[in-house]
Motif scaffolding. Structure first.
Motif, short mmCIF file in Angstrom:
data_model
loop_
_atom_site.label_atom_id
_atom_site.label_comp_id
_atom_site.label_asym_id
_atom_site.label_seq_id
_atom_site.Cartn_x
_atom_site.Cartn_y
_atom_site.Cartn_z
N VAL A 147 46.58 35.44 44.66
CA VAL A 147 46.89 36.35 45.79
C VAL A 147 45.50 36.22 46.73
O VAL A 147 44.35 36.17 46.34
CB VAL A 147 46.78 37.90 45.35
CG1 VAL A 147 46.87 38.73 46.74
CG2 VAL A 147 47.96 38.04 44.54
N VAL A 148 45.68 35.56 47.76
CA VAL A 148 44.47 35.06 48.84
C VAL A 148 44.30 36.49 49.62
O VAL A 148 45.34 36.88 50.19
CB VAL A 148 44.72 33.94 49.63
CG1 VAL A 148 43.82 33.52 50.36
CG2 VAL A 148 45.08 32.73 48.65
N MET A 149 43.13 36.73 49.89
CA MET A 149 42.74 38.08 50.73
C MET A 149 41.43 37.88 51.29
O MET A 149 40.88 36.76 50.91
CB MET A 149 42.86 39.18 49.78
CG MET A 149 41.60 39.08 48.58
SD MET A 149 41.62 40.37 47.44
CE MET A 149 43.39 39.96 46.55
N ALA A 150 41.20 38.68 52.27
CA ALA A 150 39.97 38.59 53.03
C ALA A 150 39.00 39.06 51.98
O ALA A 150 38.91 39.92 51.04
CB ALA A 150 39.76 39.81 54.00
N PRO A 151 37.42 38.39 52.18
CA PRO A 151 36.49 38.75 51.30
C PRO A 151 36.19 40.28 51.05
O PRO A 151 35.85 40.54 49.99
CB PRO A 151 35.41 38.03 51.85
CG PRO A 151 35.93 37.14 52.90
CD PRO A 151 37.32 37.71 53.21
N GLU A 152 36.31 41.07 52.09
CA GLU A 152 36.26 42.33 51.77
C GLU A 152 37.14 43.02 51.00
O GLU A 152 36.84 43.95 50.19
CB GLU A 152 36.15 43.37 53.08
CG GLU A 152 35.46 42.50 54.29
CD GLU A 152 36.14 41.25 55.01
OE1 GLU A 152 35.29 40.26 55.01
OE2 GLU A 152 37.10 41.39 55.69
N THR A 153 38.42 42.51 51.00
CA THR A 153 39.47 43.44 50.29
C THR A 153 39.10 42.90 48.71
O THR A 153 39.14 43.70 47.89
CB THR A 153 40.81 42.63 50.55
OG1 THR A 153 41.01 42.86 51.92
CG2 THR A 153 41.80 43.17 49.63
N LEU A 154 38.70 41.69 48.49
CA LEU A 154 38.28 41.19 46.96
C LEU A 154 37.09 42.08 46.63
O LEU A 154 37.08 42.76 45.67
CB LEU A 154 37.93 39.69 47.11
CG LEU A 154 37.78 39.14 45.72
CD1 LEU A 154 38.63 39.33 44.66
CD2 LEU A 154 37.29 37.55 45.77
N GLN A 155 36.10 42.27 47.53
CA GLN A 155 34.68 43.21 47.00
C GLN A 155 35.46 44.52 46.74
O GLN A 155 35.02 45.06 45.82
CB GLN A 155 33.88 43.08 48.16
CG GLN A 155 33.06 41.70 48.15
CD GLN A 155 32.94 41.20 46.72
OE1 GLN A 155 32.12 41.92 45.90
NE2 GLN A 155 33.31 39.82 46.44
N ALA A 156 36.05 45.14 47.68
CA ALA A 156 36.86 46.39 47.43
C ALA A 156 37.50 46.75 46.26
O ALA A 156 37.29 47.57 45.28
CB ALA A 156 37.70 46.99 48.52
N ILE A 157 38.35 45.64 45.55
CA ILE A 157 39.00 45.63 44.41
C ILE A 157 38.11 45.40 43.19
O ILE A 157 38.09 46.36 42.25
CB ILE A 157 39.83 44.51 44.32
CG1 ILE A 157 41.25 44.65 45.33
CG2 ILE A 157 40.63 44.36 42.97
CD1 ILE A 157 42.14 43.50 45.65
N LEU A 158 37.13 44.66 43.41
CA LEU A 158 36.12 44.56 42.24
C LEU A 158 35.17 45.64 41.97
O LEU A 158 34.76 45.90 40.91
CB LEU A 158 35.38 42.88 42.59
CG LEU A 158 36.18 41.95 42.66
CD1 LEU A 158 35.36 40.62 42.77
CD2 LEU A 158 36.97 41.55 41.34
N SER A 159 34.85 46.12 43.07
CA SER A 159 34.05 47.53 43.10
C SER A 159 34.74 48.85 42.89
O SER A 159 34.00 49.44 42.69
CB SER A 159 33.14 47.50 44.29
OG SER A 159 34.05 47.73 45.52
N GLY A 160 36.07 48.57 42.54
CA GLY A 160 36.82 49.76 42.45
C GLY A 160 37.00 50.84 43.46
O GLY A 160 37.28 51.80 43.40
N ASP A 161 37.01 50.05 44.76
CA ASP A 161 36.95 51.09 45.89
C ASP A 161 38.50 51.07 46.63
O ASP A 161 38.73 51.43 47.73
CB ASP A 161 35.96 50.62 46.83
CG ASP A 161 34.57 50.74 46.60
OD1 ASP A 161 34.59 51.75 45.74
OD2 ASP A 161 33.84 50.19 47.11
#
Length: 172
Positions: free
Chosen positions: A39-53
């Motif tokens: 699943v390719v996504m914007a870097p900000e989306t990946l960071q939100a997922i990884l940070s639990g946001d």
């Protein structure tokens, strides 16, 4: 013998009617399949997922569970698939900042008379779809890509790996 076996399509009779393959005479063996996707996504989306946001919760944990549940329901979703008593289903989801996005790998295992490729592919697909669903409020432009069978073992045909296929990358 089903009429479709002449042309290699085991789920079709000679007259074109679909039928479930009779696996009654096949040997029971341990069979494993591994499927992968991204699943390719914007870097900000990946960071939100990884940070639990992500507003909907733990995207990776829910997607993993959804994939496992989907593998168990494959016969309800894909016409002509046999219901299988799966002995293992595992879904791994790892971040890849180079994509950026998430890589999904699903493993399905059974001791039985038919393979588990569809179960692994279904687990991978539904895990990817769940990632999309849970993060779509952040990024509707995410792309689910490269869902494919990576490996299968067991049965009469033995071991198959994606790198062994003649059409591999050319088909994509």
């Amino acid at each position: 013998m089903a009429g479709g076996e002449k042309n290699g399509l085991t789920h079709l009779r000679a007259d074109g009617r679909a039928e479930m393959v009779d696996v009654g005479a096949k040997q029971e063996t341990e069979r494993t399949a591994i499927a992968a996707g991204t699943v390719v996504m914007a870097p900000e989306t990946l960071q939100a997922i990884l940070s639990g946001d992500a507003r909907k919760g733990d995207v990776i944990a829910v997607a993993r569970l959804a994939g496992i549940m989907a593998a168990k329901k494959t016969h309800d979703l894909i016409p002509l698939c046999h219901p299988l008593a799966l002995t293992k289903v595992a879904v791994e989801i790892v971040p890849d900042e180079a994509l950026p996005g998430l890589r999904v790998e699903a493993l399905a295992r059974v001791t039985g008379k038919t393979g588990v490729e569809m179960e692994a592919l279904t687990a991978c697909s539904v895990a990817c779809l769940t990632i999309y669903d849970m993060a779509k409020a952040l990024d509707k432009a995410m792309v689910i890509t490269d869902v494919r069978l990576v490996e299968k073992t067991g049965g009469k045909s033995g071991i198959w790996r994606a790198g062994d296929a003649d059409h591999g990358a050319a088909a994509r």
